[in-house]
Design a protein around this motif. Structure first.
Motif, mmCIF file in Angstrom:
data_model
loop_
_atom_site.group_PDB
_atom_site.id
_atom_site.type_symbol
_atom_site.label_atom_id
_atom_site.label_comp_id
_atom_site.label_asym_id
_atom_site.label_seq_id
_atom_site.Cartn_x
_atom_site.Cartn_y
_atom_site.Cartn_z
ATOM 1 N N UNK A 18 55.249 62.393 78.838
ATOM 2 C CA UNK A 18 56.896 62.364 79.385
ATOM 3 C C UNK A 18 57.476 63.153 78.424
ATOM 4 N N UNK A 19 58.369 63.899 78.920
ATOM 5 C CA UNK A 19 59.445 64.609 78.300
ATOM 6 C C UNK A 19 60.749 64.091 78.491
ATOM 7 N N UNK A 20 61.211 63.775 77.040
ATOM 8 C CA UNK A 20 62.303 63.155 76.783
ATOM 9 C C UNK A 20 63.346 64.257 75.991
ATOM 10 N N UNK A 21 64.601 64.284 76.547
ATOM 11 C CA UNK A 21 65.486 64.940 76.137
ATOM 12 C C UNK A 21 66.810 64.215 75.580
ATOM 13 N N UNK A 22 67.304 64.679 74.384
ATOM 14 C CA UNK A 22 68.577 63.759 74.187
ATOM 15 C C UNK A 22 69.406 64.852 73.804
ATOM 16 N N UNK A 75 74.894 76.232 77.255
ATOM 17 C CA UNK A 75 74.321 77.242 76.289
ATOM 18 C C UNK A 75 75.005 76.811 74.982
ATOM 19 N N UNK A 76 74.250 76.654 73.914
ATOM 20 C CA UNK A 76 74.867 76.127 72.582
ATOM 21 C C UNK A 76 74.814 74.694 72.425
ATOM 22 N N UNK A 77 74.830 73.738 73.415
ATOM 23 C CA UNK A 77 74.687 72.431 73.017
ATOM 24 C C UNK A 77 73.535 71.999 72.351
ATOM 25 N N UNK A 78 73.528 71.232 71.270
ATOM 26 C CA UNK A 78 72.461 70.736 70.456
ATOM 27 C C UNK A 78 71.659 69.744 71.148
ATOM 28 N N UNK A 79 70.517 69.514 70.926
ATOM 29 C CA UNK A 79 69.613 68.912 71.484
ATOM 30 C C UNK A 79 68.467 68.315 70.712
ATOM 31 N N UNK A 108 60.674 66.567 67.881
ATOM 32 C CA UNK A 108 62.154 67.446 66.940
ATOM 33 C C UNK A 108 62.134 66.686 65.595
ATOM 34 N N UNK A 109 62.580 67.264 64.630
ATOM 35 C CA UNK A 109 62.706 66.556 63.441
ATOM 36 C C UNK A 109 63.649 65.360 63.572
ATOM 37 N N UNK A 110 64.694 65.296 64.302
ATOM 38 C CA UNK A 110 65.750 64.280 64.162
ATOM 39 C C UNK A 110 65.588 63.385 65.447
ATOM 40 N N UNK A 111 64.599 63.613 66.236
ATOM 41 C CA UNK A 111 64.440 62.843 67.417
ATOM 42 C C UNK A 111 64.472 61.345 67.536
ATOM 43 N N UNK A 112 63.789 60.717 66.666
ATOM 44 C CA UNK A 112 63.749 59.237 66.594
ATOM 45 C C UNK A 112 65.029 58.668 66.094
ATOM 46 N N UNK A 113 65.517 59.371 65.181
ATOM 47 C CA UNK A 113 67.153 59.032 64.814
ATOM 48 C C UNK A 113 68.107 58.985 65.846
ATOM 49 N N UNK A 114 68.127 59.682 66.884
ATOM 50 C CA UNK A 114 69.085 59.676 67.842
ATOM 51 C C UNK A 114 68.328 58.719 69.040
#
Length: 232
Positions: free
Chosen positions: A163-167, A107-111, A127-133
């Protein structure tokens, strides 16, 4: 005193360095455990989010056998467009992932996230900053899972590959933040022990010096008494 003082100093020094060494080992082991726990929780969240996204596909009716004789342009839907990318908005996917993370103690962890058809060159929602990370694989771990319809469902083997990718960015920083109080406590007690060590050494040195002064005083007084007595 002259013989025991060096021995006491050596034993206290060994004990101090041993305590610091084992504290560092414990903190390192705890950090590795928390990192693995975080990765496992993110993997579980990714799996659960994928299942939730694919469950929504079951609301599309599967054609009856008689309908298979009808041209595909009259079926009312296109199997090739039956994708998460076309069925969900970015905000809806974000909400599903957030619920999945919250359910796995994150809970509350950024992703950051992305849903893509095979490669990032094709259609995708991210998401907006996905490619950066995503490109910074040194500091971030990518959790990837293929979106597949449940076994035995109407859409099994019919949906395009997605594919679902979560960082979770900077997982090490998150773990260190969780260990902040442990680290501060270890440092505080180490400083207290070091202070006690120096106070002990200082007290022993003072006692040694006082002992030497007392011994010299007695020797001088004895000498001063012996001289007139010897003369008399």
């Amino acid at each position: 005193m002259k013989k025991t003082f060096p021995l006491i100093t050596i034993l206290i020094t060994i004990s101090l360095f041993g305590l610091i060494f084992f504290q560092v080992l414990w903190l390192r082991s705890n950090k590795q455990y928390r990192e693995q726990q975080l990765r496992d929780n993110v993997n579980k969240s990714t799996q659960r989010a994928a299942e939730m996204l694919m469950e929504e596909k079951l609301i599309i009716p599967f054609p009856q056998k008689s309908d298979l004789l009808i041209p595909t342009d009259r079926l009312g839907f296109d199997f090739t467009r039956n994708t998460v990318i076309n069925r969900f908005s970015k905000d809806e996917i974000k909400t599903i992932i957030r619920k999945s993370l919250d359910a796995n103690n994150l809970k509350g962890v950024p992703y950051e996230f992305a849903v893509t058809e095979g490669t990032f060159a094709g259609d995708q929602i991210s998401s907006d900053r996905f490619m950066k990370f995503y490109t910074d694989s040194t500091n971030n771990v990518n959790h990837v899972i293929q979106l597949m319809a449940p076994s035995g469902s109407a859409m099994e083997n019919l949906s395009p590959t997605e594919f679902l990718v979560i960082i979770v960015p900077h997982q090490n920083s998150i773990v260190l933040k969780e260990l902040t109080w442990f680290i501060l406590g270890a440092v505080l007690f180490t400083l207290i022990i070091i202070a006690a060590f120096f106070l002990t050494i200082r007290t022993l040195l003072r006692q040694k010096k006082l002992g030497e002064i007392k011994s010299d005083f007695i020797n001088n007084m004895t000498h001063e008494f012996k001289t007139p007595l010897a003369t008399i």
